[in-house]
Design an enzyme around this catalytic site. Structure first.
Site, PDB file in Angstrom:
ATOM      1  N   GLY A 111     -22.574  -3.440 -49.689  1.00 39.47           N
ATOM      2  CA  GLY A 111     -21.411  -2.880 -49.012  1.00 39.47           C
ATOM      3  C   GLY A 111     -21.118  -1.535 -49.642  1.00 39.47           C
ATOM      4  N   THR A 112     -21.818  -0.531 -49.151  1.00 40.07           N
ATOM      5  CA  THR A 112     -21.785   0.751 -49.860  1.00 40.07           C
ATOM      6  C   THR A 112     -20.449   1.485 -49.724  1.00 40.07           C
ATOM      7  OG1 THR A 112     -22.968   1.675 -47.976  1.00 40.07           O
ATOM      8  CG2 THR A 112     -24.258   1.123 -49.912  1.00 40.07           C
ATOM      9  N   ASN A 113     -19.644   1.136 -48.718  1.00 40.00           N
ATOM     10  CA  ASN A 113     -18.316   1.772 -48.655  1.00 40.00           C
ATOM     11  C   ASN A 113     -17.495   1.379 -49.879  1.00 40.00           C
ATOM     12  OD1 ASN A 113     -19.023   2.662 -46.168  1.00 40.00           O
ATOM     13  ND2 ASN A 113     -17.635   1.346 -45.028  1.00 40.00           N
ATOM     14  N   ASP A 114     -17.337   0.079 -50.074  1.00 45.14           N
ATOM     15  CA  ASP A 114     -16.522  -0.368 -51.202  1.00 45.14           C
ATOM     16  C   ASP A 114     -17.182  -0.032 -52.529  1.00 45.14           C
ATOM     17  OD1 ASP A 114     -14.401  -1.182 -49.808  1.00 45.14           O
ATOM     18  OD2 ASP A 114     -14.637  -3.322 -50.135  1.00 45.14           O
ATOM     19  N   ARG A 121     -37.670  44.600 -47.775  1.00 51.95           N
ATOM     20  CA  ARG A 121     -36.930  43.376 -47.405  1.00 51.95           C
ATOM     21  C   ARG A 121     -37.081  42.329 -48.484  1.00 51.95           C
ATOM     22  NH1 ARG A 121     -39.408  44.698 -42.180  1.00 51.95           N
ATOM     23  NH2 ARG A 121     -37.803  44.815 -40.565  1.00 51.95           N
ATOM     24  N   ARG A 131     -19.695 -11.839 -41.827  1.00 54.15           N
ATOM     25  CA  ARG A 131     -18.921 -11.758 -43.066  1.00 54.15           C
ATOM     26  C   ARG A 131     -17.607 -12.492 -42.895  1.00 54.15           C
ATOM     27  NH1 ARG A 131     -16.938  -5.978 -45.006  1.00 54.15           N
ATOM     28  NH2 ARG A 131     -15.425  -6.285 -43.333  1.00 54.15           N
ATOM     29  N   CYS A 145     -24.995  -2.364 -45.317  1.00 56.13           N
ATOM     30  CA  CYS A 145     -24.174  -2.471 -44.115  1.00 56.13           C
ATOM     31  C   CYS A 145     -22.941  -1.602 -44.221  1.00 56.13           C
ATOM     32  CB  CYS A 145     -23.787  -3.922 -43.865  1.00 56.13           C
ATOM     33  SG  CYS A 145     -22.779  -4.626 -45.167  1.00 56.13           S
ATOM     34  N   ARG A 197     -41.675  32.830 -37.856  1.00 53.95           N
ATOM     35  CA  ARG A 197     -41.235  31.668 -38.632  1.00 53.95           C
ATOM     36  C   ARG A 197     -40.970  30.559 -37.645  1.00 53.95           C
ATOM     37  NH1 ARG A 197     -35.268  34.009 -40.441  1.00 53.95           N
ATOM     38  NH2 ARG A 197     -34.549  34.476 -38.334  1.00 53.95           N
ATOM     39  N   SER A 236     -26.285  -8.062 -49.227  1.00 50.58           N
ATOM     40  CA  SER A 236     -26.032  -6.926 -48.352  1.00 50.58           C
ATOM     41  C   SER A 236     -25.167  -5.951 -49.137  1.00 50.58           C
ATOM     42  CB  SER A 236     -25.317  -7.387 -47.082  1.00 50.58           C
ATOM     43  OG  SER A 236     -25.038  -6.271 -46.264  1.00 50.58           O
ATOM     44  N   GLY A 272     -26.559  35.857 -48.331  1.00 50.27           N
ATOM     45  CA  GLY A 272     -25.924  36.336 -49.561  1.00 50.27           C
ATOM     46  C   GLY A 272     -26.815  37.294 -50.309  1.00 50.27           C
ATOM     47  N   ARG A 283     -17.703  -8.168 -38.758  1.00 48.53           N
ATOM     48  CA  ARG A 283     -16.460  -8.188 -39.543  1.00 48.53           C
ATOM     49  C   ARG A 283     -15.472  -9.106 -38.846  1.00 48.53           C
ATOM     50  NH1 ARG A 283     -17.602  -1.890 -39.303  1.00 48.53           N
ATOM     51  NH2 ARG A 283     -18.152  -2.743 -37.276  1.00 48.53           N
ATOM     52  N   HIS A 323     -10.052   4.013 -41.478  1.00 50.67           N
ATOM     53  CA  HIS A 323     -10.091   3.028 -40.398  1.00 50.67           C
ATOM     54  C   HIS A 323     -10.457   3.692 -39.075  1.00 50.67           C
ATOM     55  CE1 HIS A 323      -8.239   0.601 -37.178  1.00 50.67           C
ATOM     56  NE2 HIS A 323      -8.740  -0.399 -37.891  1.00 50.67           N
ATOM     57  N   MET A 368     -29.618  40.536 -50.543  1.00 52.33           N
ATOM     58  CA  MET A 368     -29.859  41.781 -49.841  1.00 52.33           C
ATOM     59  C   MET A 368     -30.862  41.533 -48.738  1.00 52.33           C
ATOM     60  SD  MET A 368     -31.495  45.322 -51.021  1.00 52.33           S
ATOM     61  CE  MET A 368     -32.916  45.143 -49.951  1.00 52.33           C
ATOM     62  N   LYS A 419     -41.229  35.153 -45.755  1.00 50.11           N
ATOM     63  CA  LYS A 419     -41.565  36.313 -44.945  1.00 50.11           C
ATOM     64  C   LYS A 419     -42.907  36.915 -45.355  1.00 50.11           C
ATOM     65  CE  LYS A 419     -38.138  39.200 -44.242  1.00 50.11           C
ATOM     66  NZ  LYS A 419     -37.692  39.273 -42.829  1.00 50.11           N
ATOM     67  N   GLU A 429     -20.756  -5.299 -53.459  1.00 46.64           N
ATOM     68  CA  GLU A 429     -19.874  -4.155 -53.185  1.00 46.64           C
ATOM     69  C   GLU A 429     -18.957  -3.859 -54.361  1.00 46.64           C
ATOM     70  OE1 GLU A 429     -17.384  -5.069 -49.772  1.00 46.64           O
ATOM     71  OE2 GLU A 429     -17.409  -7.194 -50.267  1.00 46.64           O
ATOM     72  N   TYR A 481     -33.488  -4.079 -44.523  1.00 45.54           N
ATOM     73  CA  TYR A 481     -32.893  -3.532 -43.304  1.00 45.54           C
ATOM     74  C   TYR A 481     -31.713  -2.635 -43.641  1.00 45.54           C
ATOM     75  CZ  TYR A 481     -29.171  -6.951 -43.944  1.00 45.54           C
ATOM     76  OH  TYR A 481     -28.128  -7.661 -44.461  1.00 45.54           O
TER      77      TYR A 481
END
Lengths: 889, 889
Positions: free
Chosen positions: B776-779, B96, B627, B841, B349, B774, B105, B571, B465, B107, B26, B755, B861
Site C-alpha cells: 500500500g504505497t500511499n500509506d 552553438r 481489502r 495497489c 534530431r 500487497s 538556460g 476498498r 480523496h 548559451m 548537435k 503499508e 502485479y
C-alpha cells in the site's frame, strides 16, 4: 535410559541449584539446601524434560518413568521409616509444581497425599491425635478434589459451613475429630456426585493423579496466557516435586513459618518473618490466626516469638539464615516447618524486596564482600529507583479508588481538583495543593502543570503531551483515564456513578495509574547514602553518557543535581509559552507575510538569547543540544475567541481574518504535517532568529566566563539530505554574521534528529551533512507503527493486554521494528562518517530495556527527563556489564 | 595529446551519431549527417571533455586546444574557399552550444561571427548586397553583445526603435543598408559604454569569446538549477560547435526552414514544416513574417510553397527526409537553409510529438519494418496515453485562465459550478453538465463526484480523496488549487480578484491543473486502431500483471474494457456510502455496544454480499483482492446536525449522546489512528460480517456459474504478526461456518497490505501468516516520510519546485526511501515464503517509473485506477524490455 527422576534429602542429592532448567526453581533449591547440610525432608523431582516428553508423546509417560518414581519413593520410605499406603505407619507426601520461573496459573500444591479411609487411622494412631488425622484427611480431599479432580472449591466450603451451622460454632478450631470425620464423609459423597466415581482411595492412583495434574496445568489457558505475555517458551516445561510430609500442626511443639533473611521492606540486615505454632503452611496465608514474630526483639506485647516458644528450632533457623545468605549471596525468602521441635526447610528462593531494600542490600552485601560491586549494580532494578525519588502512597493507608489510567509519571500527589491551568496557577499561588484535571493538555497548559502537584488526563497515552511534560517536571501524572468523564462547563469529573466537583480533594498514584477520592497518606522519599554509593559505582562502569531533556533553568538544575552530563534535547518551542512572549509567538504565526513574521521574531530574539545564555551557564563545560522549532505552528494558537480578538487588535486585523488564518493552519494530521524543518525551510526567518539567539547567547557566556560553550544545533524532522543542507546553510550563514558582528568566533556543530523512517533508511546520505544524529524515538515509533501517540489510547492498552504487543512501544523501544531502523541508521551513518556521535532523546532514553539496546548499538549517549537520569545512569551501567541478571525487586 | 576538436563536413567527418556523450547531440548529428552524404556546411566540434577540463583547471584551456582549433578552422577555410578575417572574402561562422541533452538556460547561438568594420565590406562586395552585409553585422553585434558580452538585449532594441522612429518606418524590412550601418555604429557606441572597451574587432578574439561564453554558460545558475531538477551531472559538460555560415537571407533564391519528417501532431506519414524565403533562422521563429508551407498540396490560397518557389532545393529536401528516416529510424525534426538554390542541413534530431502521433508513428514504423515491435513499445511514453483516453482542450481555442492547481486526474471538463454533491446530482439528473467545486471532498461526496463532469478542490494533494476517487472514476480533477477561495455560504469562488457564482460555467484541464472561466472548446478522444495494436504487442512482452482498483460494477466493467486482469484492490469502505446503506453504517458506528453493532451489521450483510457477488461475476476467472474495512470509523459520520438528529432517533438516543460519541471517535491524527485491522481486532464483528459477505457472495457465483471464484482477502494496516494471525483466524472461522452452512467449500487466500514501515521491516515474520503481500504505497509513503497527503499541500509543491524532492512521492514511488522498505519487505517475505505473491495497489500502480521499480523487484502485479490500466500495461511492457530509451513525446 533417560534419567527423569532426581532424589534429594537424606544424604542422596542428585540435583544442584544450577540445575534449575531441568529441575525447576523449587526442586533445584531443595536439592541444593539438602546438599549443603540443611534439614530438608527427603523427596524427589520429576524433571521438566519429562513434561516436554509428555506433551511430545500425546500426553503419555515414557515407560521407564514408573520404575524411576518407585525407586525414588522407596528411598524416601527407607529414609523416614514409613511406607506409602501403609495402614499403620503411612508415608504422606506433598506434590508441588516447580517451573524454571515462578508462574501463576499452574497447579500449586497438594499436601497430605497418601491418606485414605484406612491410612487416616494409622496417622491418628501414630500421631496419637485423631483430630489432627481427620483434619489432615479433609484438607487432602479438599485440595486434591479441587486442583486434581476439578471440583469447585465452594462446594467444599459449603459442607464445612453446613457442619459448623449444625454444630453452632463459628471457627474451624472449634470442630472436633468427629466433626472432621463427618466433613470427610460429606466431602467424599459430594466428590463422587460431581465426578461420577468415588474419591480415589489408592495412594498410587492419588500420586499419579497429582503428577498428571501438575503436568496438565502447564498447558491450561491461564498458564498459556501468562507464558505468552512473559515470553516463556512452552518447551521449558514444569517439574514436579514429591516430598515426604512434615507436620507443623501436630501440637504445641510444631510450627510453620515464612521469613526473609533481611527486611524486604527496608533492606535492614535483620531477621524478618512470622510463624504459627501448630499450623500447616496454608494457615499462615489464610489469615485466620495472627502469625507471631520470630525474634524476641520484634515481639509486641501479647505476642510470643519463636525465639521464646521454640528456642532450639529458632537457634537452628538462625544458623540456617546465615548459611543460606553465605551460600546464595542474596537475601532469601524461606519456608520452614517445625515438627516436634525439629526444623525442616521446605523452600528457599531469592526474596522479593522494595526498591529501597534492594539498594541497601546490594550496597551492604558488596561492602561486606559477599558480592562484588558489579553484582551490586546488577541487583538493583533501575525502574524501581522511581520509588526512591518520589513520594509514594502509604501502603497501610485507607483508599477510596474511583478510577484508573496509565501510570504516566511516577510519584503520588494529593490536592484539590481544578479544571484549568489558570486556576491551577492562581490557587497554587494562594498556597493550595492542586491537581490539574484535563481531558488532555496542550502547551498552553504548561504554567498550570507546573503549579499543580499532579496531573490527571482522561485522554492520551504514555507519550501524550501531559505525560511527557509531567515526567520532565517530575510531576506525578495519570494519563488517559478513559473511565473518568470530565465536564468543563459543569466543573465536574464523574467515574463509576460518582461525581466530584472542582475543589474536592483527590489523590493520584502516578506509579500505578490509580485515582482516589479524598486524601491518602503519603510517604516522602528519602535518598539514602546507599543511593549515592551505588550511583557512584554505576558511573564508574557505564560507557553511555546520560543527558537530560530540559529547557528551563529549573529543569536544567534538577538534571545536574541528578547527575546529567549535559542536555540532549532542548525543545525550543517549550520556551515559547511564557506569558511574556506568547503574544509575539502568536503574532509571528498569524502574520500574513515575512515582514510581519520578522517583526514578531525580532521581539522574541532577546527572550531566546537569554534562554540559551542561562542554559549554557548552568551546563558550563557540558554539551547542550538545541532543537530548532519543531511542532506545527497552530499548536501555539489560542482557541478562545477573546484571545483571538486580542490578537486581531495587536495585528491590526479582524476576527474573520484571524479565523481564516487559524483555519488555514489547521491540519488533518498535524503529526505528519507542516512542522520541523519543513517550517524552517518555508519560513527560514524562524530558524534564523533561533540560530542567532543561540550564537549570541553562547558569546555572552564566553565573554562572561571566558569559557565558550559548544552548542549542538539540531534540525528536526529531516527526511532528505537536501532539507538538512538547506537548514544547515542557514545556520552557518547566521553564525558567520554573528561572529563578524561580535568579533567572537565559537565552535558549534549541526546535526539532525533521526525520527522518520526515511531518514533512517538514507542515513548514509544524511550523514554527509550531519555532525551528529539524535534518534527521536517518539516520532520514529509513531511513523514506524503508523500510530499516533495521541490516538493510541483507543486500542493500544488492549493490544498490550492481549499480548499483540509485548510492551507499550512508546515506553520501551520496539526493538524488532523501530530498533531495526535505528540499527540501519547507525550502520549507514557510520559508513559515511565513522565515529559520528549518536544518541537518543525520545522518552525511551529513560527506559532500561531501551538503554540496553542503545548500548548494544554503541550509541554515545541517552537523554531523558531530569527525574529519570538516575534510572538511566544505573541502567547504562547494567547495560555495560552485559545482560542484566534476574532481578528480584 | 588529447583530441579536443572533431571536424565535420567537406568529406572529413571525425564524429558519429553515437558519440553524443563526447560531441553533444548537435555535433554528433552534424557529423553523422555529413558522413551519410547530406549537405552539411563544414565545421568542427570542441568536445564536452574540454568543458570538463576547463572547469577542472580553474577555467583555463589546455595548451593544445588553440592549435587544434586553428587546424580545424584551416580545414573549413580550405573547404569553402574563404578566410576567417579576410577583408575581401571573409569566412563567417556560427558558434552553438550542444550538450548531451538539450538544456535550456545555456548559451544558444551566435551567428555571423567573423564580421567587423572591415570584413563587413568584404561581405557586401562578395554578396553584392550592402544591406544584407550591414544587417548581418548588426545581428552579430546584437547576439554577441547580449550572449557573450552580457549587454541587456533591450538596449539593442531601443536603438533600432530609435532609428525606426527617426526614419518614420514601422518594419525592419523598411530599413536600408544605410540605416543598418547607423544601427551598427550606435550598437558599437552603446556596447563600449556598457562594457568599458570597444566591441571586439578581431575575429579570433570574437571566436574565443564565444567559445568561452558557451563553456561559461554551462555553470550559470539557470543551467545549474535545470541540471539539479533533471538529475544531469555537471561532469557531463557541453560541447561547442563552430560551423561555416550559410545564408538564407541573401535573396529570393535563399530560404530557411524547419520541418518534421512526419506530422508531429497526428503522426501521419506526410512531410510537415514551413519555410521563409530570404530569411535567417531566427526570422522563422520571430513571427514577423508568416512562414509558408513546404509542399504544394499543403498550401492554402495565397501561400507559395517551397515546392513551387524553390523546386530543386525542395526535391533535394524530400530526398533528405527519406534518407534521414531510413538512417535514424525515427521521425526527425530538421533545420535547413537554402543559399542561392543550394540546400544545407543545419540540424537533425528526433522530433517531439503528441501521444497520438507517437503511437501512430511507432506502429507504422514497426509495420513498415523500420523498427521492431519491442522498439515500437519503447517509443511511446505511457504517461502520454492519458491524452488518448480523455477529452483534451482544443489547443487553438481561446482561454480565460483564472487559477491553477494540481493535475490530479487527466482530461478536460466543462460545466456549471456547483458547491455540493447533492446539487451536482440533481442538476446532472436534469441533464446539465456540472463541475463540483469543493474545498475538499469526503466519502459523502461520492455521488456528486460521480454525477459531475469534473472536480475542482482548493485543498489536498495528488492522493487526496478527490484525486484518488476522480482517477478511479475517470473524472478530470484539479486538486489543491490554493489560489482559489471557495465560500460555500455565499456560493462563490474567487481567484485573482474575480468572483464566479454557482451556475457560472468553468472549464478544467486535469492534465495541466488549469482552471478557466467559461467554456473552452474540447477535442474528444478517439482510440485509434494503432492503440489496440500497440497494447496487444505490449501484452505479449510484459511480465507484470495489471489489475485495477475497483469497487463498483461500473468501475469493474471499465477496468475489464481497458484490459485489467483482475481486481487488485477492492476498498470495501467505498461500498458503505450508498444512500441505502449509509444509515446502517452510521448506526453500526454509533452503537454503544457490540449488540448494537451486530444489529446494524446484520442489515449491511445482504448489501455487501450482493456487492461481492457482482464483482466476482464481472471478474469471472480473474483474481479479486478484497481489502477489509480500513479507514477510521468517524469518516463515515455526518457533520450536519439534522443528520445527527436523524441518527439519534434511529438509535433511540439523544443528540447529546450522539455528539459525545462522535467526539469520542474523533482523532488527533486519524491517519495514524484507530483504523485498518485495529478496528477489526477491537470490533471483530465488522470483519466477520465482511468475511461472511465475501464467502456467501462467492458461493452464490459458484452455484450460478459452476465456476467458483478464489477471493483474496486482504487485511489492512498490519504492523505485527499477531494482528494478522488474529484477523486471519477470524476469517478462517467465518469461512468454516459458511462452508458448513452452505455445504459448499471454495478456495480463498488471506494476505496483507504492507503499508507501515514496521510491516516491511518484519516482513519475514508476517509472511508466516500471509498468502500474499500487497504494498500500500500511499500509506507507506505517508509514514516513511512522516507526511500526511492531506496536509502536504502546504509545502510539498515548494519542495518539488525547489528540488528538495525530485518528484511528488505520492505520484512516483520514492525509490530511495519508500523503495528501500519495499525491497526489504520483498526480500524478507520471500526468505520466509519463497515465491509469495506480491503486488502494489497504491496510486503508484499506474505510474511508469514506479512500475519499472516493481519490475526490478520482480513483483507479480500492479493495480491501478481503471483509466490507468492501459498506461500500466504499456509501462509494464517497457519495464520488461529493460530500461526505457530516451523518449521524445
Amino acid at each position: 535410559m533417560t534419567k527423569f527422576v532426581y532424589s534429594f534429602g537424606a544424604g542422596h542429592n542428585e540435583g544442584r541449584a544450577d540445575m534449575r532448567d531441568l529441575l525447576g526453581g523449587k526442586g533445584a533449591n531443595l536439592a541444593e539446601m539438602a546438599s549443603i547440610g540443611l534439614p530438608v525432608p527427603p523427596g524427589f523431582t520429576i524433571t521438566t524434560e519429562l513434561c516436554t516428553a509428555y506433551y511430545d508423546n500425546d500426553r503419555t509417560y515414557p515407560a521407564e518413568l514408573a520404575g524411576q518414581v518407585r525407586a525414588a519413593l522407596d528411598r524416601v520410605e527407607a529414609a523416614v521409616g514409613l511406607k506409602f499406603g501403609d495402614k499403620h505407619k503411612p508415608l504422606l507426601v506433598s506434590v508441588r509444581s516447580g517451573a524454571r520461573v515462578s508462574m501463576p496459573g499452574m497447579m500449586d500444591t497438594v499436601l497430605n497425599l497418601g491418606l485414605n479411609d484406612v491410612t487416616v487411622q494409622g496417622l491418628a494412631d501414630s500421631a496419637n491425635d485423631a483430630r489432627f488425622a481427620w483434619d489432615s484427611y479433609r484438607r487432602f480431599i479438599q485440595m486434591y478434589g479441587s486442583v486434581v479432580l476439578g471440583v469447585d472449591h465452594h462446594r467444599f466450603e459449603e459442607i464445612i459451613d453446613h457442619v459448623k451451622l449444625d454444630r453452632d460454632v463459628n471457627e474451624d478450631t472449634e470442630l472436633t475429630a468427629q466433626d472432621w470425620h463427618r466433613v470427610v464423609e460429606s466431602y467424599k459423597d459430594m466428590v463422587e456426585g460431581e465426578i461420577g466415581r468415588p474419591f480415589p482411595q489408592d495412594p498410587e492412583e492419588q500420586l499419579w493423579g497429582a503428577i498428571g495434574a501438575v503436568f496438565g496445568s502447564w498447558m491450561n489457558p491461564r498458564a498459556n496466557t501468562y507464558r505468552r505475555l512473559h515470553d516463556i517458551p512452552a518447551s521449558w516445561g514444569t517439574a514436579v516435586n514429591v516430598q515426604a510430609m512434615v507436620f507443623g500442626n501436630m501440637g504445641a511443639d510444631c510450627a510453620t513459618g515464612v521469613c526473609f533473611t533481611r527486611d524486604p521492606s527496608t533492606g535492614e540486615n535483620m531477621f524478618y518473618g512470622e510463624f504459627l505454632v501448630n499450623a500447616q503452611g496454608e494457615d499462615v496465608v489464610a489469615g485466620i490466626r495472627t502469625p507471631q514474630p520470630l525474634s524476641r526483639g520484634a515481639a509486641k506485647p501479647g505476642e510470643i516469638s519463636m525465639e521464646e516458644a521454640l528456642p532450639a528450632a529458632y537457634a537452628e533457623l538462625l544458623a540456617v539464615r546465615q548459611t543460606l545468605e553465605q551460600h546464595y549471596r542474596d537475601m532469601q525468602d524461606i519456608e520452614f516447618t517445625v515438627q516436634q521441635n525439629k526444623l525442616y526447610m521446605l523452600q528457599t528462593r531469592n526474596g522479593k524486596r522494595t526498591a529501597a531494600a534492594s539498594l541497601r542490600i546490594a550496597v551492604e552485601m558488596a561492602d561486606a564482600g559477599l558480592i562484588d560491586r558489579a553484582e551490586a549494580i546488577r541487583r538493583v532494578n533501575p525502574a524501581a529507583l522511581d520509588q526512591l525519588l518520589h513520594p509514594t502512597l502509604d501502603p497501610r493507608a485507607a483508599r477510596d479508588p474511583i478510577g484508573r489510567g496509565l501510570p504516566a509519571s511516577p510519584g503520588a500527589a494529593c490536592g484539590v481538583v481544578v479544571f484549568s491551568a489558570d486556576e491551577a496557577e492562581s490557587r497554587a499561588q494562594r498556597g493550595e495543593s492542586v491537581i490539574l484535571v484535563r481531558i488532555e493538555t496542550s502547551p498552553e497548559d504548561i504554567h498550570g502543570m507546573h503549579a499543580a502537584r499532579g496531573i490527571l488526563t482522561t485522554r492520551g497515552g504514555m507519550t501524550s503531551h501531559a505525560a511527557v511534560v509531567a515526567r520532565g517536571m517530575g510531576r506525578p501524572c495519570v494519563a488517559g483515564a478513559g473511565g473518568i468523564a470530565v465536564d468543563y462547563s459543569a466543573q465536574t469529573l464523574s467515574a463509576g456513578g460518582r461525581t466530584l466537583r472542582a475543589g474536592d480533594t483527590i489523590t493520584l498514584d502516578g506509579a500505578t495509574g490509580e485515582v482516589f477520592a479524598g486524601a491518602v497518606a503519603m510517604i516522602e522519599p528519602t535518598l539514602s547514602g546507599e543511593f549515592a554509593t551505588l550511583m557512584n559505582w554505576a558511573d564508574q562502569v557505564r560507557r553511555l553518557k546520560v543527558r537530560a531533556n530540559a529547557e528551563t533553568p529549573l529543569d536544567a538544575d534538577t538534571a545536574r543535581k541528578f547527575g546529567a552530563e549535559g542536555i540532549g534535547l532542548c525543545r525550543t518551542e517549550h520556551m515559547f509559552f511564557d506569558p511574556l512572549r506568547i503574544g509575539a509567538v502568536r503574532q509571528m504565526i498569524m502574520a500574513a507575510d515575512e515582514a510581519g513574521r520578522r517583526d514578531a521574531l525580532e521581539r522574541l530574539l532577546p527572550f531566546q538569547r537569554a534562554d540559551f545564555r542561562d542554559l549554557f551557564s548552568i551546563m558550563a563545560g557540558l554539551p547542550v543540544t538545541i532543537r530548532l522549532l519543531d511542532p506545527p505552528l497552530h499548536e501555539f494558537l489560542p482557541h478562545a475567541d477573546a484571545e483571538l480578538a486580542e490578537l486581531a487588535v495587536a495585528l491590526g486585523s479582524d476576527m474573520d481574518s484571524m479565523r481564516r488564518r487559524a483555519e488555514e493552519l489547521a491540519e488533518a494530521n498535524p503529526m505528519l504535517g507542516h512542522r520541523g524543518c519543513r517550517l524552517g525551510i518555508t519560513y527560514p526567518e524562524i530558524y534564523e532568529m533561533q540560530a542567532r539567539a543561540i550564537f549570541e547567547g553562547a558569546i555572552e557566556v564566553a565573554r562572561a566566563s571566558g569559557d565558550a560553550p559548544v552548542p549542538e544545533i539540531m534540525i528536526p524532522l529531516v527526511g532528505t539530505l537536501r532539507e538538512l543542507e538547506i537548514t544547515r546553510a542557514l545556520v552557518d550563514k547566521v553564525a558567520a554574521a554573528v561572529f563578524a558582528e561580535s568579533g567572537v568566533t565559537i565552535d558549534y556543530t549541526v546535526g539532525t534528529m533521526i525520527e522518520l523512517p526515511r531518514a533512517a533508511l538514507i542515513a548514509d546520505a544524511i550523514a554527509q551533512s550531519a555532525d551528529f544524529f539524535s534518534f527521536g524515538t517518539n516520532d520514529l515509533t509513531q511513523t514506524t507503527f503508523g500510530l499516533s501517540r495521541d490516538d493510541a489510547g483507543k486500542f493500544l492498552p488492549h493490544y498490550v493486554e492481549a499480548g499483540i504487543l509485548p510492551k507499550d512501544p512508546f515506553v520501551s523501544i520496539d526493538i524488532e521494528g523501530v530498533g531495526a531502523l535505528i540499527r540501519i541508521a547507525a550502520e549507514r551513518g557510520r559508513a559515511t562518517r565513522p565515529g559520528i556521535k549518536m544518541g537518543i532523546c525520545g522518552e525511551h532514553g529513560g527506559d532500561p530495556a531501551s538503554i540496553a539496546f542503545c548500548e548494544s548499538l554503541h550509541l554515545d549517549y541517552v537523554s531523558c527527563s531530569p527525574y529519570r537520569v538516575p534510572v538511566a545512569r544505573l541502567a547504562a551501567a547494567q547495560a555495560a556489564l552485559g545482560a542484566a541478571t534476574d532481578r528480584t525487586a
